[in-house]
Design a protein around this motif. Structure first.
Motif: not given
Length: 380
Positions: A34-38, A84-86, A89-90, A210-217
């Protein structure tokens, strides 16, 4: 008890005991990414109080608390792709922030909130139109459903023990006869919780996060658009989120009204589908609420919530029936008197809630009529 909830992994300790694995260790392993995604979140929420915070390890947090979903933070003019991305993330934050409440402090609300988080994620994945429904995202949605299902036995037993068993026992003045049923429910609950903790600390859960984070990144929805009609797909991503919101909310409401059209004649399965359609409508409305302002949504949300309370109470009857079936099924080795007490107590609990459900359903019909008259806030 060997016949109850097969597939559960026995483990030392009850619902209130912490497992050997620490959720804080999991937080350091996943870092929840969440660091970079925040940084993306802060583009749309300059006030830090609006942002979901990363869970941090530290001696001050001795008993991690469960976390509810935070209000959506979409600006009124946000583009569909950013919204969508935001929103995803939430939803991811909601799931991740309840890991410690399950693993380290075994709080019943933690499992409930994590299951809500998975449901909200799945609804979010289908709330922005077909251009965002890629095979990879649909696969993530299917995995989220399976992960949530593994938490269901513990949640059902939490509800049964805390909300269904004791009220029925006390109301019927036959508390002694419920001793065996109460003991069986408690043991089954501990086993189900051990299974839930093992699941949340297991590899499939970690791989999903991890896969969810990767998809969002990576913004994998762009990859799908690039392989097909790039121009058309990217235009859909760039339009105002409010254009999509109105269409999706109208669709959700249409489905819900269709499910509840013949309210008096609904079977249990049809009533369940009706309940699910209202959940989807509510979550979608919450996702898009900031695009219309908080005030216009309140009458709609209030009446929708009241209707959901009715259907939730009716669902408790189904939970009681299914749980009682499992608790009563394994009676090998019991004395005849114990079998009689077990069957008697189960019958009292189910009958009491079944009678109560009849009175609740009468209120439900009135509340549905009241809700159907509320003007959709997105058409205002």
């Amino acid at each position: 008890m060997n016949g109850l909830f097969k597939g559960c992994i026995p483990r030392r300790g009850g619902v209130a005991d912490a497992s050997a694995g620490s959720a804080r260790d999991m937080g350091q392993q996943f870092e929840f990414k969440l660091g970079a995604q925040q940084d993306g979140l802060r583009r749309f929420a300059p006030h830090h109080g609006q942002l979901p915070m990363v869970i941090e390890a530290g001696p001050a947090a001795q008993r991690p608390l469960p976390a509810k979903a935070r209000p959506a933070i979409l600006p009124a003019d946000i583009a569909a792709e950013d919204a969508f991305r935001l929103t995803l993330l939430q939803c991811k934050w909601h799931i991740a922030s309840n890991i410690a409440a399950i693993v380290d402090s075994r709080q019943t609300e933690g499992i409930h909130q994590m299951r809500v988080g998975f449901r909200r994620l799945r609804v979010a994945l289908t709330s922005f139109g077909g251009d965002f429904r890629t095979p990879a995202l649909e696969s993530l949605g299917a995995r989220a459903k399976k992960l949530a299902e593994k938490l269901a036995p513990a949640r059902d037993l939490d509800v049964f023990v805390e909300e269904l068993l004791e009220p029925a026992a006390q109301a019927n003045g036959a508390v002694d006869a419920f001793a065996l049923l109460r003991a069986r429910a408690g043991q089954a609950r501990r086993t189900a919780w051990d299974y839930a903790v093992a699941h949340v600390t297991g590899p499939s859960f970690g791989a999903f996060m991890n896969d969810l984070s990767d998809a969002l990144d990576r913004r994998i929805w762009f990859e799908a658009a690039g392989r097909a009609h790039a121009t058309k797909g990217h235009m859909a991503f760039e339009i105002a989120a409010r254009e999509i919101a109105g269409r999706m909310l109208a669709h959700r409401l249409k489905v819900a009204k269709k499910r509840g059209r013949h309210l008096n004649a609904l079977s249990d399965a049809e009533r369940h589908k009706f309940r699910i359609s209202l959940k989807k409508l509510r979550y979608t409305a919450e996702f898009f609420a900031p695009l219309y302002g908080a005030q216009p949504m309140r009458p709609f949300q209030r009446r929708l919530s009241r209707m959901q309370d009715i259907l939730g109470a009716l669902n408790d009857v189904a939970v009681a029936r299914d749980t009682l079936d499992k608790l009563v099924a394994a009676r090998e080795g019991l004395a005849a008197s114990d079998r009689a007490d077990l069957s008697f107590a189960a019958g009292i609990v189910y009958g009491w809630h079944l009678d109560r459900a009849g009175h609740i359903w009468k209120k439900g019909k009135k509340r549905w009529k009241a809700f159907a008259k509320v003007e959709p806030f997105w058409e205002n």
